[in-house]
Each structure stands twice: as C-alpha cells, then as structure tokens.
Design a protein around this motif. Structure first.
Motif, PDB file in Angstrom:
ATOM      1  N   GLY A  61       0.611  -1.675   0.179  1.00 15.09           N
ATOM      2  CA  GLY A  61      -0.116  -0.254   0.222  1.00 15.09           C
ATOM      3  C   GLY A  61       1.040   1.609   0.296  1.00 15.09           C
ATOM      4  N   ARG A  62       1.768   0.746  -0.273  1.00 11.62           N
ATOM      5  CA  ARG A  62       3.525   1.955   0.033  1.00 11.62           C
ATOM      6  C   ARG A  62       3.002   3.735  -1.527  1.00 11.62           C
ATOM      7  NH1 ARG A  62       6.422  -1.778  -1.905  1.00 11.62           N
ATOM      8  NH2 ARG A  62       7.854  -1.862  -3.636  1.00 11.62           N
ATOM      9  N   ASP A  63       3.182   4.544  -1.520  1.00 11.79           N
ATOM     10  CA  ASP A  63       4.010   5.376  -2.025  1.00 11.79           C
ATOM     11  C   ASP A  63       5.106   4.762  -2.838  1.00 11.79           C
ATOM     12  OD1 ASP A  63       0.783   6.526  -1.441  1.00 11.79           O
ATOM     13  OD2 ASP A  63       1.790   8.716  -0.678  1.00 11.79           O
ATOM     14  N   LEU A  64       5.903   5.433  -3.703  1.00 10.33           N
ATOM     15  CA  LEU A  64       6.561   5.357  -4.303  1.00 10.33           C
ATOM     16  C   LEU A  64       7.250   6.477  -4.297  1.00 10.33           C
ATOM     17  CD1 LEU A  64       5.987   2.749  -7.232  1.00 10.33           C
ATOM     18  CD2 LEU A  64       6.130   2.132  -5.206  1.00 10.33           C
ATOM     19  N   PHE A  65       8.592   6.797  -4.113  1.00 10.96           N
ATOM     20  CA  PHE A  65       8.994   7.567  -4.308  1.00 10.96           C
ATOM     21  C   PHE A  65      10.921   7.064  -4.998  1.00 10.96           C
ATOM     22  CE2 PHE A  65      13.322  10.532  -3.122  1.00 10.96           C
ATOM     23  CZ  PHE A  65      12.762  11.757  -3.616  1.00 10.96           C
ATOM     24  N   ARG A 143      -2.154   5.653  -4.232  1.00  7.67           N
ATOM     25  CA  ARG A 143      -1.161   5.192  -3.866  1.00  7.67           C
ATOM     26  C   ARG A 143      -0.684   6.782  -5.033  1.00  7.67           C
ATOM     27  NH1 ARG A 143       1.120  -0.304  -4.906  1.00  7.67           N
ATOM     28  NH2 ARG A 143       3.390   0.473  -4.277  1.00  7.67           N
ATOM     29  N   PHE A 144       0.673   7.339  -4.407  1.00  3.10           N
ATOM     30  CA  PHE A 144       0.799   8.015  -5.811  1.00  3.10           C
ATOM     31  C   PHE A 144       2.265   7.742  -5.782  1.00  3.10           C
ATOM     32  CE2 PHE A 144      -2.389  10.306  -3.706  1.00  3.10           C
ATOM     33  CZ  PHE A 144      -2.870  11.274  -4.984  1.00  3.10           C
ATOM     34  N   VAL A 145       2.681   7.951  -6.487  1.00  4.74           N
ATOM     35  CA  VAL A 145       4.294   8.009  -7.335  1.00  4.74           C
ATOM     36  C   VAL A 145       5.360   9.373  -7.606  1.00  4.74           C
ATOM     37  CG1 VAL A 145       5.866   7.482  -9.211  1.00  4.74           C
ATOM     38  CG2 VAL A 145       3.572   6.212  -9.039  1.00  4.74           C
ATOM     39  N   TYR A 146       6.514   9.480  -6.448  1.00  2.00           N
ATOM     40  CA  TYR A 146       6.887  10.985  -6.315  1.00  2.00           C
ATOM     41  C   TYR A 146       8.167  10.763  -7.189  1.00  2.00           C
ATOM     42  CZ  TYR A 146       3.671  11.694  -2.624  1.00  2.00           C
ATOM     43  OH  TYR A 146       2.545  12.689  -1.206  1.00  2.00           O
ATOM     44  N   VAL A 147       8.756  11.744  -7.907  1.00  2.00           N
ATOM     45  CA  VAL A 147       9.558  11.236  -8.576  1.00  2.00           C
ATOM     46  C   VAL A 147      10.597  13.546  -7.843  1.00  2.00           C
ATOM     47  CG1 VAL A 147       9.217  11.983 -10.903  1.00  2.00           C
ATOM     48  CG2 VAL A 147      11.121  11.162 -10.680  1.00  2.00           C
ATOM     49  N   MET A 148      12.283  13.131  -7.767  1.00  2.00           N
ATOM     50  CA  MET A 148      12.845  14.356  -7.421  1.00  2.00           C
ATOM     51  C   MET A 148      13.853  14.083  -8.280  1.00  2.00           C
ATOM     52  SD  MET A 148      13.726  16.779  -6.070  1.00  2.00           S
ATOM     53  CE  MET A 148      13.169  16.264  -3.647  1.00  2.00           C
ATOM     54  N   MET A 149      13.424  15.426  -9.682  1.00  2.00           N
ATOM     55  CA  MET A 149      14.525  15.489 -10.831  1.00  2.00           C
ATOM     56  C   MET A 149      14.806  17.040 -10.352  1.00  2.00           C
ATOM     57  SD  MET A 149      12.066  15.450 -13.402  1.00  2.00           S
ATOM     58  CE  MET A 149      10.435  16.437 -12.851  1.00  2.00           C
ATOM     59  N   GLY A 150      17.120  16.695 -10.114  1.00  3.22           N
ATOM     60  CA  GLY A 150      17.766  18.080  -9.960  1.00  3.22           C
ATOM     61  C   GLY A 150      16.984  19.253 -11.952  1.00  3.22           C
ATOM     62  N   ASP A 151      17.276  20.551 -11.736  1.00  4.82           N
ATOM     63  CA  ASP A 151      17.133  21.244 -13.049  1.00  4.82           C
ATOM     64  C   ASP A 151      18.108  21.144 -13.666  1.00  4.82           C
ATOM     65  OD1 ASP A 151      19.482  22.218 -10.814  1.00  4.82           O
ATOM     66  OD2 ASP A 151      18.547  24.480 -11.087  1.00  4.82           O
ATOM     67  N   GLY A 152      19.625  21.078 -13.463  1.00  2.00           N
ATOM     68  CA  GLY A 152      20.381  20.693 -14.759  1.00  2.00           C
ATOM     69  C   GLY A 152      19.817  19.485 -15.207  1.00  2.00           C
ATOM     70  N   GLU A 153      19.788  18.408 -14.539  1.00  2.00           N
ATOM     71  CA  GLU A 153      19.134  17.157 -14.907  1.00  2.00           C
ATOM     72  C   GLU A 153      18.008  16.637 -16.765  1.00  2.00           C
ATOM     73  OE1 GLU A 153      17.381  12.783 -13.978  1.00  2.00           O
ATOM     74  OE2 GLU A 153      17.057  14.804 -12.022  1.00  2.00           O
ATOM     75  N   LEU A 154      17.365  18.861 -16.016  1.00  2.00           N
ATOM     76  CA  LEU A 154      16.868  18.652 -17.302  1.00  2.00           C
ATOM     77  C   LEU A 154      16.334  18.580 -18.801  1.00  2.00           C
ATOM     78  CD1 LEU A 154      13.533  20.939 -15.569  1.00  2.00           C
ATOM     79  CD2 LEU A 154      13.952  18.376 -15.372  1.00  2.00           C
ATOM     80  N   ASN A 155      18.288  18.880 -18.544  1.00  2.00           N
ATOM     81  CA  ASN A 155      18.499  19.323 -19.760  1.00  2.00           C
ATOM     82  C   ASN A 155      18.479  18.351 -21.120  1.00  2.00           C
ATOM     83  OD1 ASN A 155      22.140  20.974 -18.949  1.00  2.00           O
ATOM     84  ND2 ASN A 155      19.934  21.616 -19.351  1.00  2.00           N
ATOM     85  N   GLU A 156      17.942  16.590 -20.349  1.00  4.16           N
ATOM     86  CA  GLU A 156      18.235  15.953 -20.782  1.00  4.16           C
ATOM     87  C   GLU A 156      17.269  14.925 -22.006  1.00  4.16           C
ATOM     88  OE1 GLU A 156      20.540  13.227 -20.881  1.00  4.16           O
ATOM     89  OE2 GLU A 156      21.761  13.535 -19.382  1.00  4.16           O
ATOM     90  N   GLY A 157      17.163  14.884 -22.719  1.00  4.40           N
ATOM     91  CA  GLY A 157      15.782  14.320 -23.814  1.00  4.40           C
ATOM     92  C   GLY A 157      14.543  13.381 -22.593  1.00  4.40           C
ATOM     93  N   ASN A 158      15.147  12.528 -22.102  1.00  2.00           N
ATOM     94  CA  ASN A 158      14.301  11.271 -22.015  1.00  2.00           C
ATOM     95  C   ASN A 158      13.547  11.971 -20.864  1.00  2.00           C
ATOM     96  OD1 ASN A 158      13.059   9.091 -20.628  1.00  2.00           O
ATOM     97  ND2 ASN A 158      15.094   8.694 -20.135  1.00  2.00           N
ATOM     98  N   ILE A 159      14.007  13.033 -19.821  1.00  2.00           N
ATOM     99  CA  ILE A 159      12.578  13.685 -18.912  1.00  2.00           C
ATOM    100  C   ILE A 159      11.761  14.644 -20.060  1.00  2.00           C
ATOM    101  CG2 ILE A 159      12.609  15.822 -18.242  1.00  2.00           C
ATOM    102  CD1 ILE A 159      14.270  14.144 -16.408  1.00  2.00           C
ATOM    103  N   TRP A 160      12.432  15.425 -21.247  1.00  3.22           N
ATOM    104  CA  TRP A 160      10.783  15.478 -22.022  1.00  3.22           C
ATOM    105  C   TRP A 160       9.549  14.351 -22.715  1.00  3.22           C
ATOM    106  CZ3 TRP A 160       9.587  19.642 -20.098  1.00  3.22           C
ATOM    107  CH2 TRP A 160      10.700  20.505 -19.224  1.00  3.22           C
ATOM    108  N   GLU A 161      10.764  13.746 -23.453  1.00  2.44           N
ATOM    109  CA  GLU A 161       9.837  12.186 -23.662  1.00  2.44           C
ATOM    110  C   GLU A 161       8.609  11.763 -22.671  1.00  2.44           C
ATOM    111  OE1 GLU A 161      12.512   9.377 -25.763  1.00  2.44           O
ATOM    112  OE2 GLU A 161      13.643  10.923 -25.717  1.00  2.44           O
TER     113      GLU A 161
END
Length: 282
Positions: A61-65, A143-161
């Motif tokens: 029953g846990r949320d995911l981080f 249940r919710f899924v949380y994901v932490m991202m760095g702002d520099g990481e947003l340079n990666e195209g995979n993020i936007w896909e």
C-alpha cells in the motif's frame, strides 16, 4: 509513521543536513550542495507526505519515491536513516566498498529504495511507468508516485519524452518535484543551458505546475495537497532551493556541487547547523 507538523519538520531537516555533512566528510567524496538544498523536501516527504512503513519497506500500500538525480543520494540516505529504515550510524559507510549506501542508489542493495539511479534523466520515465500501472492497469486509487529531479538534469531529452507520456495519459498519480537551485557541475543552469520559462515548458506538456520556496515547509505540504487534488493531469512542483542551504560558505556556490568538506570545514558546517537547531528549538 506519525506525521510531523511544519515546525517539527524544520527541526528534523536540520538533523538531516547535519548527517549529510558528517557522512560526506567521512566518505571523502560525493556531492554537498544539492543534498543540503534538498533536505527540506526530503524531510517533508519522509516525515509527513509519503504513505510508507520503514518496518515493512515492501508494503503493497505504500507510495513510491524515486530519486532521479541519483548523485544527491546522501540526502535520501539521511532522510531514510532518520525515518527508521536503517541505523543512522550506517550513514558513515557511504561510498565504501560493499556498503549498502553507494554513490548512487542501488535498488537491490537497500530495502526502501524503489529504483537504481545513475544516468541522469531516467527517473521520470521510471516514475511515469509506475504511475501508469497504478492508474490504468491496477486502478489503485490512493497510491502516489513521487519523483525528484534536478534542474540541470532537465537538459536530458529523456525527461521531456516522459513528460509527454505522462501528459498524454493524464497520470494524476504522478507528482514530480524539480530541485530548482540554478546550479550544475559546470556553473549556472542558465549559462550552461537556459531553462526559463520553466513553468511554461511543463504546462505545454500538459502538466499542472506549482512553484514554491523549497525551504518553506508549509508551502511544500500545501503544494503536495494541491497536487493530489489535480484529478486530470500529472503535477510538477518547481521548488526553488539554495544549494548548500544551512552552511554559509557553501550556499549558492556551484563549486560545492561535487565537492565535500574536509574535517575543519565539516566542523564549521555542523557548528552552523547546531546554531540553527538551537534557534529552532528556542
């Protein structure tokens, strides 16, 4: 776990920062600025927002981080240790050969980790996949899924896909958090690869966008509550943070992105954090 209020969370975040400084100095390598800046966010998650059970990390029953910017692992380990996933003393094994606490999280090494992160840009895809299963296959409502991202990481195209995928399938179980600290390893994010207007970018991909002070505990709690009320789209919380937060000689200095304190610097840093802790308790 008993949920802590905003004042208790502020005090807990200082202890998380103290552990980050000590473990990094002991390890002799790692990343300082990002983890210190993210301490309030991870504290709010592990001590208030996440539905989880440190005594039963695989509870269904846990949320995911998921931590996408895996090099900031010290803040995740510190929050997990203080939350009760493993002894706080084990933090001193960071980056040692055979340790469960590697430089990037390794899912099979430590109960409570939901993903292995190393290559930047992958976490949002993993989180979106998990959220799709919860919403469109298992149809789990709470249940919710949380994901932490760095702002520099947003340079990666995979993020936007992944952002396109999440927008298309209206993944309202998905809550992304961007650590908007404006630094990456080579300098300012806006010099390396400008991101603004960042909110408009996410909105154009079909996301509900919130912008907050990432050190304001009540703002963090309120933003997640708002995200959970968004029933027709995923949410991203752009959390403005100060890299190196709580340690004056590290704050806003990109050179501390991938640098750790020596023993004298660690003593000075913990002394500053102790002063903050005394002020918070008075």
């Amino acid at each position: 776990m008993v949920q802590q209020d905003s004042l208790e969370l502020q005090a807990q975040a200082i202890q998380v920062r103290r552990s980050i400084v000590t473990m990094l100095q002991h390890a002799g390598s790692g990343h300082s600025a990002g983890p210190l800046g993210m301490a309030d966010l991870l504290t709010a998650l592990y001590f208030n927002l996440l539905v989880h059970d440190p005594a039963d990390p695989e509870w269904e029953g846990r949320d995911l981080f998921l931590l996408s910017n895996g090099h900031t692992a010290p803040v995740l380990y510190a929050a997990m240790a203080h939350a009760g996933y493993f002894p706080v003393d084990e933090l001193m094994t960071l980056r040692r050969l055979g340790s469960r606490l590697q430089g990037h999280p390794e899912r099979l090494a430590l109960p409570g980790l939901e993903s292995t992160s190393g290559p930047l840009g992958s976490g949002l895809s993993q989180a979106a996949g998990a959220a799709y299963v919860l919403q469109h296959i298992d149809a789990v409502p709470d249940r919710f899924v949380y994901v932490m991202m760095g702002d520099g990481e947003l340079n990666e195209g995979n993020i936007w896909e992944a952002a396109m995928f999440a927008g298309k399938y209206r993944l309202n179980r998905l809550i992304g958090i961007v650590d908007r600290n404006f630094i990456q390893i080579d300098g300012s994010t806006e010099d390396v690869m400008p991101l603004e207007d960042l909110a408009a970018k996410w909105e154009s991909f079909g996301w509900h966008v919130l912008e907050i002070d990432g050190h304001d505990m009540q703002a963090i709690l309120d933003a997640v509550a708002d995200a959970k009320d968004a029933t027709d789209k995923p949410t991203v919380i752009i959390a403005r943070t100060i890299p190196g937060k709580g340690v004056s000689f590290m704050e806003h200095d990109y050179l501390w992105h991938g640098k750790v304190p020596d023993i004298d610097q660690a003593r000075a840093a913990t002394a500053e954090l102790d002063l903050l802790a005394n002020g918070a308790s008075s």
